[in-house]
Enzyme design. Structure first.
Site: not given
Length: 362
Positions: A8, A10, A13, A32, A101, A194
């Protein structure tokens, strides 16, 4: 094992991907791209799905030494998460977009594509554990535990999931990232939705659904206490923003008890009227033993748990709470847990459709 690491941008991850590579897996990183127009999504470190996140993910992959790609999944994300979010509020429910999600994007669209490309599993930075029995468990870091938003996953999806961070605290993850030379070691966590660039959920829904004034009604007397600009701007348990023209006869604060889209009515009442004793859920995912079962249920993300008796029904789950829960909104998830010596096991989940007042349940 050949694994796809969802990155992501961050710290979680990034460390998850690094651990998977260090464990000897053949790791490929993927970010993604979820925004149809990245300029409408958040910039900076407050959210996720930003241009900065994509660059941070690429730099982390370079440090780890793994291949890296960007997958455009904006259309899937908009349809399955953003449109669903708007439709749920329009129907008087309060959805959890992160849960959707995970269900529709990360462990459906992404996992399906990964399997088609020959990968064995998808690695993510979620704080949760998978036991040797294949059952989902809470993270050791209860403050960061994300098993609630993963409880929608089916057994076949869990078989192809890897959560390397479930045995670590967030502090340990950040320290490890620093040692590994990952620039995201001190990057703030994302908290906001988001796809709402300014953090104004009500304003976003107003733009999507339009103004639709309606009455705010007292549950006990039926008296109209005020007017709202759109029922989608409210959720069960809400007190702020009611802007009542007339106070209740007893002078006590009023809270949103229910939302009725058909009549565009917001019904309010005293705090104790929010107490529920029975919760009903649909679209069940169940991994546990036959019901009824005594367990604990969590009814909102990062919320407390309640002892309950959970039963499977023909079309869902019903939880009889052993003590009342307050302000439970339809659209959230009910997740059932059983404690054992290895940590709390996820027995199953369902989407909350209705609740019964605590007095009636008793």
């Amino acid at each position: 094992m050949k694994v796809l690491a969802a990155m992501s941008g961050g710290v979680d991850s990034a460390v998850a991907a690094a651990r998977a590579a260090e464990a000897g897996h053949d790791v490929t990183g993927v970010h993604l791209a979820l925004a149809r127009n990245p300029q409408t999504y958040r910039t900076g470190a407050r959210g996720c799905c930003t241009l900065e996140d994509s660059r941070d993910a690429r730099r982390a992959a370079d440090v780890i030494g793994i291949p890296f790609y960007v997958w455009d999944m904006a259309d899937e994300f908009h349809e399955d998460v953003v449109d669903d979010f708007v439709a749920e509020y329009a129907a008087g429910r309060t959805p959890n977009p992160c849960l959707r999600c995970n269900e529709k994007i990360k462990f459906a669209a992404v996992l399906d594509r990964a399997m088609a490309l020959g990968f064995d599993a998808v690695v993510t930075g979620h704080h949760a554990r998978l036991g040797a029995d294949g059952l989902l468990r809470r993270s050791v870091d209860l403050a960061k535990d994300q098993s609630y938003v993963l409880a929608v996953l089916r057994e076949d999806q869990l078989r192809h999931a890897v959560f390397p961070l479930g045995d670590s605290t967030k502090e340990q993850v950040r320290a490890e990232a620093a040692v590994r030379g990952l620039a995201v070691a001190d990057k703030p966590d994302s908290h906001d939705i988001c796809f709402i660039a300014d953090g104004d959920t009500r304003g976003f829904l107003d733009r999507q659904l339009g103004a639709r004034p309606g009455p705010i009604v007292d549950a006990a007397t039926g008296e109209v206490l005020g007017e709202h600009g759109g029922a989608h701007g409210f959720t069960v348990g809400q007190r702020r923003g009611l802007d009542l023209r007339r106070p209740a006869a007893d002078g006590r604060p009023r809270y949103v008890l229910s939302i009725t889209p058909v009549t565009n009515t917001v019904t309010v009442g005293p705090a104790e009227a929010l107490d529920v004793g029975r919760v009903h859920g649909a679209r069940p995912i169940w991994h546990g033993e036959p019901t009824p079962v005594e367990c604990a249920v969590q009814l909102r993300a990062h919320g407390e748990t309640f002892p309950a008796t959970v039963r499977r029904t023909d079309d869902g789950l019903t939880a009889e709470l052993h003590r009342p829960a307050r302000g439970i909104a339809a659209g959230q998830a009910i997740v059932a847990y059983r404690a054992d010596e290895a940590g709390d096991i996820v027995l199953g989940s369902a989407t909350i459709t209705a609740t019964d007042r605590a007095v009636a349940a008793a």
